[in-house]
Write a protein that holds these residues in place. Structure first.
Motif, mmCIF file in Angstrom:
data_model
loop_
_atom_site.group_PDB
_atom_site.id
_atom_site.type_symbol
_atom_site.label_atom_id
_atom_site.label_comp_id
_atom_site.label_asym_id
_atom_site.label_seq_id
_atom_site.Cartn_x
_atom_site.Cartn_y
_atom_site.Cartn_z
ATOM 1 N N ALA A 251 21.330 -37.499 9.172
ATOM 2 C CA ALA A 251 21.660 -38.920 9.249
ATOM 3 C C ALA A 251 20.783 -39.655 8.247
ATOM 4 N N LEU A 252 21.416 -40.369 7.324
ATOM 5 C CA LEU A 252 20.697 -41.063 6.265
ATOM 6 C C LEU A 252 20.846 -42.575 6.410
ATOM 7 N N ASP A 253 19.763 -43.265 6.101
ATOM 8 C CA ASP A 253 19.767 -44.723 6.036
ATOM 9 C C ASP A 253 19.769 -45.096 4.557
ATOM 10 N N ARG A 254 20.880 -45.703 4.107
ATOM 11 C CA ARG A 254 21.039 -46.039 2.691
ATOM 12 C C ARG A 254 20.880 -47.540 2.465
ATOM 13 N N SER A 255 19.966 -48.155 3.206
ATOM 14 C CA SER A 255 19.749 -49.595 3.038
ATOM 15 C C SER A 255 18.975 -49.913 1.768
ATOM 16 N N SER A 256 18.412 -48.907 1.118
ATOM 17 C CA SER A 256 17.696 -49.127 -0.139
ATOM 18 C C SER A 256 18.193 -48.115 -1.161
ATOM 19 N N ASP A 257 17.669 -48.220 -2.373
ATOM 20 C CA ASP A 257 18.113 -47.307 -3.431
ATOM 21 C C ASP A 257 17.774 -45.860 -3.110
ATOM 22 N N ARG A 258 16.732 -45.661 -2.330
ATOM 23 C CA ARG A 258 16.307 -44.312 -1.975
ATOM 24 C C ARG A 258 16.635 -44.061 -0.509
ATOM 25 N N ALA A 259 17.589 -43.158 -0.245
ATOM 26 C CA ALA A 259 18.016 -42.881 1.122
ATOM 27 C C ALA A 259 16.860 -42.311 1.942
ATOM 28 N N GLN A 260 16.785 -42.750 3.205
ATOM 29 C CA GLN A 260 15.754 -42.255 4.114
ATOM 30 C C GLN A 260 16.400 -41.392 5.190
ATOM 31 N N VAL A 261 15.711 -40.312 5.567
ATOM 32 C CA VAL A 261 16.185 -39.452 6.646
ATOM 33 C C VAL A 261 15.894 -40.145 7.966
ATOM 34 N N ALA A 262 16.963 -40.472 8.701
ATOM 35 C CA ALA A 262 16.816 -41.107 10.010
ATOM 36 C C ALA A 262 16.883 -40.082 11.138
ATOM 37 N N GLY A 263 17.599 -38.989 10.903
ATOM 38 C CA GLY A 263 17.742 -37.938 11.902
ATOM 39 C C GLY A 263 18.326 -36.701 11.264
ATOM 40 N N TYR A 264 18.325 -35.607 12.003
ATOM 41 C CA TYR A 264 18.774 -34.328 11.423
ATOM 42 C C TYR A 264 19.128 -33.370 12.546
ATOM 43 N N LEU A 265 20.035 -32.455 12.258
ATOM 44 C CA LEU A 265 20.437 -31.408 13.193
ATOM 45 C C LEU A 265 20.655 -30.131 12.404
ATOM 46 N N MET A 266 19.936 -29.072 12.780
ATOM 47 C CA MET A 266 20.032 -27.781 12.117
ATOM 48 C C MET A 266 20.639 -26.783 13.095
ATOM 49 N N SER A 267 21.639 -26.029 12.627
ATOM 50 C CA SER A 267 22.373 -25.115 13.503
ATOM 51 C C SER A 267 22.244 -23.675 13.055
ATOM 52 N N SER A 268 22.438 -22.782 14.025
ATOM 53 C CA SER A 268 22.428 -21.339 13.762
ATOM 54 C C SER A 268 23.615 -20.684 14.452
ATOM 55 N N ARG A 269 23.897 -19.475 13.994
ATOM 56 C CA ARG A 269 25.013 -18.687 14.554
ATOM 57 C C ARG A 269 24.460 -17.310 14.924
ATOM 58 N N TYR A 270 24.440 -17.018 16.236
ATOM 59 C CA TYR A 270 23.894 -15.757 16.737
ATOM 60 C C TYR A 270 25.043 -14.897 17.271
ATOM 61 N N ASP A 271 25.812 -14.339 16.354
ATOM 62 C CA ASP A 271 26.979 -13.532 16.750
ATOM 63 C C ASP A 271 26.590 -12.413 17.701
ATOM 64 N N GLN A 272 25.417 -11.820 17.504
ATOM 65 C CA GLN A 272 25.023 -10.666 18.307
ATOM 66 C C GLN A 272 24.811 -11.036 19.774
ATOM 67 N N ASP A 273 24.646 -12.344 20.076
ATOM 68 C CA ASP A 273 24.443 -12.771 21.458
ATOM 69 C C ASP A 273 25.751 -12.917 22.232
ATOM 70 N N TRP A 274 26.846 -13.103 21.540
ATOM 71 C CA TRP A 274 28.069 -13.529 22.211
ATOM 72 C C TRP A 274 28.595 -12.541 23.247
ATOM 73 N N PRO A 275 28.607 -11.229 22.989
ATOM 74 C CA PRO A 275 29.064 -10.317 24.046
ATOM 75 C C PRO A 275 28.224 -10.425 25.312
ATOM 76 N N ALA A 276 26.905 -10.585 25.165
ATOM 77 C CA ALA A 276 26.032 -10.715 26.338
ATOM 78 C C ALA A 276 26.236 -12.054 27.032
ATOM 79 N N LEU A 277 26.436 -13.128 26.258
ATOM 80 C CA LEU A 277 26.669 -14.447 26.834
ATOM 81 C C LEU A 277 28.017 -14.515 27.550
ATOM 82 N N GLY A 278 29.013 -13.887 26.955
ATOM 83 C CA GLY A 278 30.373 -13.986 27.470
ATOM 84 C C GLY A 278 31.171 -15.086 26.810
ATOM 85 N N TRP A 279 30.625 -15.695 25.765
ATOM 86 C CA TRP A 279 31.339 -16.727 25.023
ATOM 87 C C TRP A 279 30.726 -16.850 23.629
ATOM 88 N N SER A 280 31.460 -17.491 22.718
ATOM 89 C CA SER A 280 30.941 -17.785 21.386
ATOM 90 C C SER A 280 30.400 -19.206 21.373
#
Length: 352
Positions: A251-280
């Motif tokens: 999430a970027l705040d572009r109220s100025s010439d230089r965008a500021q990071v307001a928030g962020y979300l980083m994701s991963s994919r653990y395919d090897q877990d799915w059979p044990a979990l029972g879902w993707s």
């Protein structure tokens, strides 16, 4: 009557903490675990990676936890971003038990020694687990004493809810549960809210070019939270084996010439877990919002954007972990978005 003047030298001051090398109470000599059934104990090296992968696979197949450790994650134990020490028990050329102690490079607020290990199912009930815990605790004290940092220290073991035997062994050795975590999931077949941010805020795809700005924002966002440590570029980059750029957003705040990071979300994919979990699932690894932008629905916008990305790639659920004592109200946010608890874990520590 005039206010008396107090000489600062007359005010009692708390005694300075003892040096970490003294507080750690590290043994001068580290003895190997006692002999059990003719096993051979020796330190593990990166050349033992394949044997460790095989042992972890046998342990997880027997215990059936709701996850599986990938080969890449296992080999990261031997990485350069931690000082590490490891011991293995061998039956001939077959690894049947192991213990790791890792002290992360770059810890500045509190230096931490993380302990992990396991015993092959056929060798349980013979004292190997307890012997390894004794070795790990002593080795952790040595490594903390050797760190050269005059800050508080902590020995850490993470315990899943159903690991009652391990929890009892830890308590008998002076560990106490300090923090509790919940694993949550959100059914992606349910309607996903449409969240709009007010300008000049916008949710945009993560790119490698913005990654270091996100790191610096993360250090600010989590600087006042329990147990948080500032990330260096090296520690920020570790553990990215399962990172999915197309599921990660800023999430970027572009109220100025230089965008500021307001928030962020980083994701991963653990395919090897799915059979044990029972879902993707698409897994939200890190979610943060900087103080100046809290209360503006930034976290909700990031989560729902990620949910759509997960669903577009055929995932059944969105998953994440949350600290039960998170001070930002994150648990309520997740529940309002339809997340539900599936299991839990605890952090056991010895504080030094």
């Amino acid at each position: 009557m005039p206010t008396p003047v107090i000489d600062p030298d007359d005010v009692a001051r708390p005694p300075a903490p003892a040096p970490l090398a003294e507080r750690a109470q590290a043994p001068a000599v580290l003895l190997p675990p006692p002999d059990r059934g003719g096993l051979t104990w020796r330190p593990l090296t990166p050349d033992d990676g394949a044997a460790l992968v095989s042992l972890l696979s046998r342990i997880e197949d027997a215990d059936n936890p709701p996850y599986r450790t990938s080969d890449e994650e296992t080999l990261e134990y031997f990485g350069d971003n931690h000082r590490w020490s490891a011991l293995g028990a061998w039956e001939g050329d077959r690894l049947v038990a192991f213990g790791f102690v890792r002290v992360r490079n770059g810890d500045t607020v509190k230096v931490r020694a993380f302990c992990s290990g396991g015993v092959a199912p056929e060798w349980r009930g013979q004292g190997l687990g307890g012997a390894l815990l004794d070795w790990q605790t002593s080795r952790a004290r040595q490594m903390l004493a050797e760190s050269g940092r005059e800050v508080p220290a902590r020995i850490v073991v993470h315990v899943d809810d159903d690991m009652e035997v391990l929890a009892g062994q830890l308590r008998r050795r002076g560990f106490q549960p300090r923090r509790w975590y919940s694993q949550l999931r959100r059914d992606l077949s349910l309607p996903i809210p449409d969240v709009k941010l007010d300008r000049p805020l916008s949710v945009e795809p993560w790119t490698p070019e913005i990654d270091d700005a996100v790191r610096r924002a993360h250090n600010k966002a989590f600087g006042d939270q329990w147990g948080s440590q500032p990330h260096t570029p090296e520690t920020w980059a570790e553990g990215r084996t399962h990172h999915v750029p197309s599921w990660s957003f800023v999430a970027l705040d572009r109220s100025s010439d230089r965008a500021q990071v307001a928030g962020y979300l980083m994701s991963s994919r653990y395919d090897q877990d799915w059979p044990a979990l029972g879902w993707s699932e698409g897994y939200t690894e890190i979610l943060g919002v900087l103080p100046d932008w809290r209360g503006k629905h930034v976290a909700t916008a990031l989560l729902t954007r990620a949910m759509r990305a997960y669903a577009d790639d055929g995932m059944q659920y969105a998953g994440l972990d949350v600290d039960a004592d998170n001070p930002t109200g994150a648990t309520a946010l997740f529940m309002n978005l339809g997340y539900e608890r599936t299991r839990g874990s605890a952090m056991y520590t010895i504080e030094i």
